[in-house]
Design a protein around this motif. Structure first.
Motif, PDB file in Angstrom:
ATOM      1  N   THR A 155      17.987  82.915  52.396  1.00 41.24           N
ATOM      2  CA  THR A 155      18.997  83.011  53.462  1.00 41.24           C
ATOM      3  C   THR A 155      20.141  82.020  53.264  1.00 41.24           C
ATOM      4  O   THR A 155      21.280  82.306  53.633  1.00 41.24           O
ATOM      5  CB  THR A 155      18.348  82.819  54.846  1.00 41.24           C
ATOM      6  N   LEU A 156      19.873  80.862  52.668  1.00 38.36           N
ATOM      7  CA  LEU A 156      20.951  79.913  52.391  1.00 38.36           C
ATOM      8  C   LEU A 156      21.897  80.449  51.315  1.00 38.36           C
ATOM      9  O   LEU A 156      23.116  80.392  51.456  1.00 38.36           O
ATOM     10  CB  LEU A 156      20.377  78.573  51.936  1.00 38.36           C
ATOM     11  N   THR A 157      21.317  80.959  50.234  1.00 41.74           N
ATOM     12  CA  THR A 157      22.150  81.430  49.124  1.00 41.74           C
ATOM     13  C   THR A 157      22.970  82.648  49.524  1.00 41.74           C
ATOM     14  O   THR A 157      24.156  82.753  49.200  1.00 41.74           O
ATOM     15  CB  THR A 157      21.267  81.770  47.906  1.00 41.74           C
ATOM     16  N   MET A 158      22.361  83.558  50.256  1.00 44.74           N
ATOM     17  CA  MET A 158      23.044  84.795  50.644  1.00 44.74           C
ATOM     18  C   MET A 158      23.806  84.677  51.951  1.00 44.74           C
ATOM     19  O   MET A 158      24.553  85.580  52.323  1.00 44.74           O
ATOM     20  CB  MET A 158      22.025  85.938  50.752  1.00 44.74           C
ATOM     21  N   ARG A 159      23.604  83.571  52.683  1.00 44.45           N
ATOM     22  CA  ARG A 159      24.320  83.315  53.933  1.00 44.45           C
ATOM     23  C   ARG A 159      24.207  84.490  54.916  1.00 44.45           C
ATOM     24  O   ARG A 159      25.186  84.968  55.477  1.00 44.45           O
ATOM     25  CB  ARG A 159      25.808  83.040  53.660  1.00 44.45           C
ATOM     26  N   GLY A 160      22.967  84.912  55.143  1.00 40.90           N
ATOM     27  CA  GLY A 160      22.793  86.010  56.080  1.00 40.90           C
ATOM     28  C   GLY A 160      21.338  86.276  56.398  1.00 40.90           C
ATOM     29  O   GLY A 160      20.426  85.647  55.842  1.00 40.90           O
ATOM     30  N   ALA A 161      21.122  87.209  57.319  1.00 37.57           N
ATOM     31  CA  ALA A 161      19.777  87.604  57.724  1.00 37.57           C
ATOM     32  C   ALA A 161      19.170  88.562  56.705  1.00 37.57           C
ATOM     33  O   ALA A 161      19.880  89.226  55.937  1.00 37.57           O
ATOM     34  CB  ALA A 161      19.813  88.255  59.105  1.00 37.57           C
ATOM     35  N   ILE A 162      17.855  88.655  56.722  1.00 42.83           N
ATOM     36  CA  ILE A 162      17.131  89.482  55.760  1.00 42.83           C
ATOM     37  C   ILE A 162      17.633  90.922  55.776  1.00 42.83           C
ATOM     38  O   ILE A 162      17.862  91.525  54.717  1.00 42.83           O
ATOM     39  CB  ILE A 162      15.618  89.445  56.059  1.00 42.83           C
ATOM     40  N   GLY A 163      17.811  91.499  56.949  1.00 43.02           N
ATOM     41  CA  GLY A 163      18.246  92.895  57.028  1.00 43.02           C
ATOM     42  C   GLY A 163      19.570  93.139  56.339  1.00 43.02           C
ATOM     43  O   GLY A 163      19.767  94.173  55.681  1.00 43.02           O
ATOM     44  N   ASN A 164      20.494  92.192  56.452  1.00 41.53           N
ATOM     45  CA  ASN A 164      21.795  92.335  55.801  1.00 41.53           C
ATOM     46  C   ASN A 164      21.706  92.125  54.296  1.00 41.53           C
ATOM     47  O   ASN A 164      22.467  92.732  53.529  1.00 41.53           O
ATOM     48  CB  ASN A 164      22.793  91.341  56.405  1.00 41.53           C
ATOM     49  N   ILE A 165      20.785  91.275  53.869  1.00 40.73           N
ATOM     50  CA  ILE A 165      20.629  91.020  52.434  1.00 40.73           C
ATOM     51  C   ILE A 165      20.085  92.256  51.724  1.00 40.73           C
ATOM     52  O   ILE A 165      20.599  92.682  50.676  1.00 40.73           O
ATOM     53  CB  ILE A 165      19.721  89.807  52.191  1.00 40.73           C
ATOM     54  N   ILE A 166      19.027  92.852  52.286  1.00 45.19           N
ATOM     55  CA  ILE A 166      18.424  93.998  51.600  1.00 45.19           C
ATOM     56  C   ILE A 166      19.260  95.260  51.749  1.00 45.19           C
ATOM     57  O   ILE A 166      19.031  96.245  51.048  1.00 45.19           O
ATOM     58  CB  ILE A 166      16.982  94.262  52.089  1.00 45.19           C
ATOM     59  N   ALA A 167      20.263  95.231  52.625  1.00 41.56           N
ATOM     60  CA  ALA A 167      21.117  96.403  52.826  1.00 41.56           C
ATOM     61  C   ALA A 167      22.183  96.541  51.752  1.00 41.56           C
ATOM     62  O   ALA A 167      22.869  97.567  51.693  1.00 41.56           O
ATOM     63  CB  ALA A 167      21.774  96.348  54.204  1.00 41.56           C
ATOM     64  N   PHE A 180       6.346  79.647  50.590  1.00 47.85           N
ATOM     65  CA  PHE A 180       6.890  80.681  51.481  1.00 47.85           C
ATOM     66  C   PHE A 180       8.174  80.224  52.162  1.00 47.85           C
ATOM     67  O   PHE A 180       9.190  80.926  52.152  1.00 47.85           O
ATOM     68  CB  PHE A 180       5.829  81.045  52.518  1.00 47.85           C
ATOM     69  N   ILE A 181       8.157  79.034  52.760  1.00 49.24           N
ATOM     70  CA  ILE A 181       9.341  78.593  53.496  1.00 49.24           C
ATOM     71  C   ILE A 181      10.467  78.185  52.557  1.00 49.24           C
ATOM     72  O   ILE A 181      11.645  78.311  52.908  1.00 49.24           O
ATOM     73  CB  ILE A 181       9.016  77.464  54.494  1.00 49.24           C
ATOM     74  N   THR A 182      10.113  77.710  51.355  1.00 52.54           N
ATOM     75  CA  THR A 182      11.157  77.439  50.372  1.00 52.54           C
ATOM     76  C   THR A 182      11.842  78.743  49.981  1.00 52.54           C
ATOM     77  O   THR A 182      13.076  78.806  49.884  1.00 52.54           O
ATOM     78  CB  THR A 182      10.570  76.745  49.131  1.00 52.54           C
ATOM     79  N   ALA A 183      11.051  79.789  49.765  1.00 49.74           N
ATOM     80  CA  ALA A 183      11.639  81.092  49.444  1.00 49.74           C
ATOM     81  C   ALA A 183      12.559  81.564  50.562  1.00 49.74           C
ATOM     82  O   ALA A 183      13.690  82.013  50.308  1.00 49.74           O
ATOM     83  CB  ALA A 183      10.532  82.117  49.198  1.00 49.74           C
ATOM     84  N   GLY A 184      12.109  81.449  51.811  1.00 50.77           N
ATOM     85  CA  GLY A 184      12.942  81.862  52.936  1.00 50.77           C
ATOM     86  C   GLY A 184      14.241  81.090  53.011  1.00 50.77           C
ATOM     87  O   GLY A 184      15.315  81.645  53.278  1.00 50.77           O
ATOM     88  N   GLY A 185      14.147  79.778  52.754  1.00 51.58           N
ATOM     89  CA  GLY A 185      15.344  78.950  52.768  1.00 51.58           C
ATOM     90  C   GLY A 185      16.295  79.314  51.646  1.00 51.58           C
ATOM     91  O   GLY A 185      17.510  79.447  51.857  1.00 51.58           O
TER      92      GLY A 185
END
Length: 307
Positions: A195-207, A187-192
């Motif tokens: 957000t590391l690859t996309m350089r942003g928060a979840i809301g901005n990534i899925i937008a 789970f935490i590897t996925a989160g890392g």
């Protein structure tokens, strides 16, 4: 039960204050600067509350004997230094409950203290330390899961469970704690990675177009590694990860991402690096996780070259 909490950062500070408020005999082992910050108590605030809790904090040179239980709640990169500092607190009857991310620390602790004295465990809480040293809880739920590595119940484990049963977080005594640890690592590897690859928060990534699909691909990739290790992530846990990482408007970023962006020491090698190594040993291809690791290493090398 005399309890030593090693570290008073976000997780140590949160769980430690909840235990102290419930009347448990809690001592924090911290560095001198943090000890000075805690002289007036530790402020913990979050959804619907703001409290300053009196706590007892000591430095390594001030340890006053052995403890019944040591909760090890430090970053993985500071493990060796923490083990050196806490050594005087460990005796023949001491149980050590490490609540670090990843899995590699178990081998280190087992070799140092013996596996019979070391439990496995994880915590789940979304919180951070603010610039003034307070602990900010960003989401309302918190939990602690722990158990014996050999899966055998003991009276000592029951006693620790009783000590951890306090308001402020749920606690679970697991009969398969290594599975819980693997699932959190995925789970935490996925989160890392996300957000590391996309350089942003979840809301901005899925937008943005393709953002949600990228997140789903990362989750599936990291969960394949856990499955290959013999710890298949349940449908419920998979759904919880999807919910957490695809919430519209979410400001969530991983603690790894926040540390990297702040230029602080981080757990990238301990989390993502070791996850890639585990995937290789298990014969699982993890291209997205590997990209995140390579990007992180380039970032670190670039920072080091300009210092």
């Amino acid at each position: 039960m005399k309890i030593l909490i090693v570290g008073a950062g976000a997780t140590g500070g949160y769980f430690g204050t909840r235990l102290a408020q419930a009347g448990r005999d809690i001592t924090f082992l911290v560095h001198p600067h943090r000890a000075e910050q805690l002289r007036g108590g530790l402020r913990v605030h979050g959804p619907g509350y703001d409290e300053t809790v009196p706590v007892r904090a000591v430095t390594a040179g001030e340890l006053d004997g052995q403890y019944d239980l040591v909760l090890l709640m430090v970053k993985a990169w500071s493990l060796e230094a923490a083990l050196h500092d806490l050594a005087p607190a460990v005796g023949p009857g001491t149980t050590i409950l490490p609540l670090l991310n990843g899995m590699a620390h178990l081998q280190t602790l087992n070799e140092r203290f013996g596996s019979e004295a070391v439990l496995g465990g994880i915590v789940r809480v979304v919180c951070t330390v603010t610039p003034d040293g307070a602990v900010l809880q960003m989401k309302p739920h918190a939990s602690m899961t722990f158990g014996a590595q050999d899966r055998r119940p003991t009276r000592r484990l029951e006693q620790i469970g009783e000590a951890m049963a306090v308001p402020g977080f749920s606690r679970v005594i697991s009969d398969n704690v290594l599975a819980s640890m693997w699932h959190k690592w995925a789970f935490i590897t996925a989160g890392g990675v996300i957000t590391l690859t996309m350089r942003g928060a979840i809301g901005n990534i899925i937008a943005v177009p393709g953002g949600k699909e990228f997140i789903q691909d990362v989750i599936e990739e990291t969960e394949r590694v856990a499955e290959a290790a013999g710890y298949t992530v349940s449908a419920g846990a998979h759904a919880a990860s999807l919910e957490m990482f695809t919430e519209e408007g979410s400001v969530f970023t991983s603690s790894l991402y926040r540390d990297v962006m702040a230029g602080a020491p981080h757990e990238g090698e301990h989390l993502i690096g070791q996850y890639v190594a585990a995937a290789e040993s298990l014969g699982v291809d993890v291209p997205l996780t590997r990209i995140a690791l390579t990007q992180l290493r380039v970032h670190d090398r670039t920072r080091a070259s300009v210092r």
